[in-house]
Scaffold this motif. Structure first.
Motif, PDB file in Angstrom:
ATOM      1  N   GLY A 123       0.913  -1.526  -0.177  1.00 56.25           N
ATOM      2  CA  GLY A 123       0.022   0.120  -0.043  1.00 56.25           C
ATOM      3  C   GLY A 123       0.788   1.354  -0.081  1.00 56.25           C
ATOM      4  O   GLY A 123       1.927   1.280  -0.925  1.00 56.25           O
ATOM      5  N   MET A 124       0.444   2.276   0.779  1.00 58.77           N
ATOM      6  CA  MET A 124       1.267   3.500   0.994  1.00 58.77           C
ATOM      7  C   MET A 124       2.442   3.304   2.056  1.00 58.77           C
ATOM      8  O   MET A 124       1.903   3.094   3.323  1.00 58.77           O
ATOM      9  CB  MET A 124       0.254   4.588   1.197  1.00 58.77           C
ATOM     10  CG  MET A 124       1.012   6.009   1.078  1.00 58.77           C
ATOM     11  SD  MET A 124       1.359   6.047  -0.666  1.00 58.77           S
ATOM     12  CE  MET A 124      -0.403   6.428  -1.549  1.00 58.77           C
ATOM     13  N   LEU A 125       3.470   3.374   1.736  1.00 58.95           N
ATOM     14  CA  LEU A 125       4.448   2.830   2.627  1.00 58.95           C
ATOM     15  C   LEU A 125       5.488   4.023   3.105  1.00 58.95           C
ATOM     16  O   LEU A 125       5.033   4.898   3.466  1.00 58.95           O
ATOM     17  CB  LEU A 125       5.110   1.597   2.101  1.00 58.95           C
ATOM     18  CG  LEU A 125       4.387   0.295   1.921  1.00 58.95           C
ATOM     19  CD1 LEU A 125       4.911  -0.719   1.296  1.00 58.95           C
ATOM     20  CD2 LEU A 125       3.428  -0.001   3.140  1.00 58.95           C
ATOM     21  N   GLY A 126       6.758   3.881   2.808  1.00 61.23           N
ATOM     22  CA  GLY A 126       7.822   4.749   3.294  1.00 61.23           C
ATOM     23  C   GLY A 126       7.694   6.099   2.467  1.00 61.23           C
ATOM     24  O   GLY A 126       7.455   6.318   1.437  1.00 61.23           O
ATOM     25  N   LEU A 127       8.247   7.319   3.336  1.00 65.46           N
ATOM     26  CA  LEU A 127       8.348   8.445   3.039  1.00 65.46           C
ATOM     27  C   LEU A 127       9.965   8.964   3.230  1.00 65.46           C
ATOM     28  O   LEU A 127      10.311   8.442   4.157  1.00 65.46           O
ATOM     29  CB  LEU A 127       7.384   9.379   3.615  1.00 65.46           C
ATOM     30  CG  LEU A 127       6.060   9.178   3.619  1.00 65.46           C
ATOM     31  CD1 LEU A 127       5.085  10.229   4.473  1.00 65.46           C
ATOM     32  CD2 LEU A 127       5.402   9.040   1.994  1.00 65.46           C
ATOM     33  N   ALA A 128      10.369   9.611   2.578  1.00 61.61           N
ATOM     34  CA  ALA A 128      11.643  10.542   2.733  1.00 61.61           C
ATOM     35  C   ALA A 128      11.740  11.895   1.807  1.00 61.61           C
ATOM     36  O   ALA A 128      10.578  12.096   0.760  1.00 61.61           O
ATOM     37  CB  ALA A 128      12.529   9.683   1.968  1.00 61.61           C
ATOM     38  N   VAL A 129      12.236  12.916   2.514  1.00 60.19           N
ATOM     39  CA  VAL A 129      12.218  14.263   2.116  1.00 60.19           C
ATOM     40  C   VAL A 129      13.593  14.654   1.410  1.00 60.19           C
ATOM     41  O   VAL A 129      14.790  14.494   1.928  1.00 60.19           O
ATOM     42  CB  VAL A 129      11.901  15.143   3.142  1.00 60.19           C
ATOM     43  CG1 VAL A 129      11.886  16.764   2.661  1.00 60.19           C
ATOM     44  CG2 VAL A 129      10.582  14.789   3.703  1.00 60.19           C
ATOM     45  N   LEU A 130      13.662  15.232   0.475  1.00 60.88           N
ATOM     46  CA  LEU A 130      14.880  15.932  -0.381  1.00 60.88           C
ATOM     47  C   LEU A 130      14.672  17.250  -0.543  1.00 60.88           C
ATOM     48  O   LEU A 130      13.667  17.653  -0.984  1.00 60.88           O
ATOM     49  CB  LEU A 130      15.121  15.169  -1.475  1.00 60.88           C
ATOM     50  CG  LEU A 130      16.426  15.627  -2.315  1.00 60.88           C
ATOM     51  CD1 LEU A 130      17.632  15.449  -1.659  1.00 60.88           C
ATOM     52  CD2 LEU A 130      16.526  15.145  -3.697  1.00 60.88           C
ATOM     53  N   TRP A 136      11.261  17.912  -2.139  1.00 61.58           N
ATOM     54  CA  TRP A 136      10.584  16.688  -2.947  1.00 61.58           C
ATOM     55  C   TRP A 136      10.024  15.662  -1.868  1.00 61.58           C
ATOM     56  O   TRP A 136      10.959  15.649  -0.892  1.00 61.58           O
ATOM     57  CB  TRP A 136      11.461  15.885  -3.641  1.00 61.58           C
ATOM     58  CG  TRP A 136      11.856  16.870  -5.082  1.00 61.58           C
ATOM     59  CD1 TRP A 136      12.735  17.860  -5.071  1.00 61.58           C
ATOM     60  CD2 TRP A 136      11.090  16.707  -6.281  1.00 61.58           C
ATOM     61  NE1 TRP A 136      12.997  18.331  -6.363  1.00 61.58           N
ATOM     62  CE2 TRP A 136      11.857  17.706  -7.088  1.00 61.58           C
ATOM     63  CE3 TRP A 136      10.051  16.209  -6.815  1.00 61.58           C
ATOM     64  CZ2 TRP A 136      11.392  18.024  -8.349  1.00 61.58           C
ATOM     65  CZ3 TRP A 136       9.574  16.522  -7.860  1.00 61.58           C
ATOM     66  CH2 TRP A 136      10.311  17.542  -8.903  1.00 61.58           C
ATOM     67  N   LEU A 137       9.035  15.289  -1.966  1.00 59.14           N
ATOM     68  CA  LEU A 137       8.435  14.256  -1.158  1.00 59.14           C
ATOM     69  C   LEU A 137       8.574  12.850  -1.798  1.00 59.14           C
ATOM     70  O   LEU A 137       7.925  12.784  -2.732  1.00 59.14           O
ATOM     71  CB  LEU A 137       7.035  14.307  -0.502  1.00 59.14           C
ATOM     72  CG  LEU A 137       6.724  13.073   0.180  1.00 59.14           C
ATOM     73  CD1 LEU A 137       7.214  13.234   1.661  1.00 59.14           C
ATOM     74  CD2 LEU A 137       5.134  13.228   0.492  1.00 59.14           C
ATOM     75  N   TYR A 138       9.617  11.935  -1.323  1.00 58.13           N
ATOM     76  CA  TYR A 138       9.484  10.610  -2.063  1.00 58.13           C
ATOM     77  C   TYR A 138       8.664   9.753  -1.362  1.00 58.13           C
ATOM     78  O   TYR A 138       8.591   9.443  -0.036  1.00 58.13           O
ATOM     79  CB  TYR A 138      10.929  10.193  -1.804  1.00 58.13           C
ATOM     80  CG  TYR A 138      11.980  10.761  -2.754  1.00 58.13           C
ATOM     81  CD1 TYR A 138      12.866   9.991  -3.809  1.00 58.13           C
ATOM     82  CD2 TYR A 138      12.333  12.166  -2.659  1.00 58.13           C
ATOM     83  CE1 TYR A 138      13.582  10.708  -4.582  1.00 58.13           C
ATOM     84  CE2 TYR A 138      13.075  12.768  -3.591  1.00 58.13           C
ATOM     85  CZ  TYR A 138      13.806  12.038  -4.742  1.00 58.13           C
ATOM     86  OH  TYR A 138      14.670  12.766  -5.666  1.00 58.13           O
TER      87      TYR A 138
END
Length: 244
Positions: A123-130, A136-138
């Motif tokens: 489903g909707m899993l991990g997030l990271a920010v650059l 940017w939201l990964y």
């Protein structure tokens, strides 16, 4: 220090037999970078944190000094959270909607991720920010063809159109992995589950059951240990650590 288990998550309180020595000769402890930030998907803010020595385990460091305090409710299986400005951006495993929380305010939607499906533990899993000239939201999420990493520009409190970073990541109803984080070297680190196929983690041709390292746009870094491959870490049959 935790170590990664088969589905790309982590098992706290265990020490790996090896860590990867990256470019420039500096050692980066993978698990610390990637990826047990919100182990188990629970999202609470502790009003007091136990003091952690440098050699203490992450489990001890996360033990609350006081009772936990609820800061948000009404979430559907919150899976990852990252800070952007004075807000916390949250993914919910069963929905394509990304929401934001600011203390003292209600949850608010910031965008919908297209081509999303919810299945099993995917489903909707991990997030990271650059943070570059733009923010940017990964996002690591499931699709009809496996899992995907996409990025969406975050501006004025809203997410823009997605750009695909990496597609066709192995996925299924179980063991999807999904933790992502940027390392101090500016590279994106990703855990991918073995989709319940125990033969895949030792197969270098498959991304399943691996830790991946890539540039922010999804390319293979020139100093990855396996030439031409995103694979950084292969789990050995004895779970001994890094194979190079």
């Amino acid at each position: 220090m935790p170590i990664f288990n088969r589905d790309g998550g982590c098992d706290a309180g265990q020490r790996p037999a090896a860590v990867f020595e990256g470019a420039g000769g500096h050692v980066w402890q993978l698990v610390r970078a990637c990826l047990c930030l919100l182990a188990g998907g629970a999202w609470v803010l502790f009003s007091g944190m136990a003091h952690a020595q440098s050699d203490a385990s992450p489990v001890a460091a996360l033990m609350p000094g006081k009772a936990p305090v609820e800061i948000a409710s009404g979430l559907s299986i919150p899976w990852a959270a990252v800070a952007i400005g004075d807000e916390v951006i949250v993914s919910q495993r069963g929905t394509a909607e990304i929401v934001a929380y600011r203390p003292g305010h209600s949850l608010r939607p910031v965008g919908i991720v297209p081509d999303f499906i919810a299945r099993g533990d995917g489903g909707m899993l991990g997030l990271a920010v650059l943070r570059e000239a733009d923010i940017w939201l990964y996002i690591y999420h499931s699709t009809n063809n496996g899992n995907r990493i996409a990025r969406m520009r975050y501006s004025e409190g809203r997410l823009g159109n997605p750009q695909i970073v990496l597609d066709d990541i192995p996925g299924g109803r179980g063991h999807n992995g999904g933790r992502i984080a940027f390392g101090p070297d500016g590279m994106l680190y990703v855990t991918v589950g073995e989709t319940r196929n125990l033969d895949l983690p030792q197969d270098l041709k498959s991304l399943a059951g691996k830790i991946l390292r890539m540039t922010p746009d999804g390319r293979v870094p020139s100093d990855n240990p396996f030439p031409g491959s995103l694979v950084l870490f292969i789990r050995t049959p004895q779970s001994t650590g890094v194979r190079r």
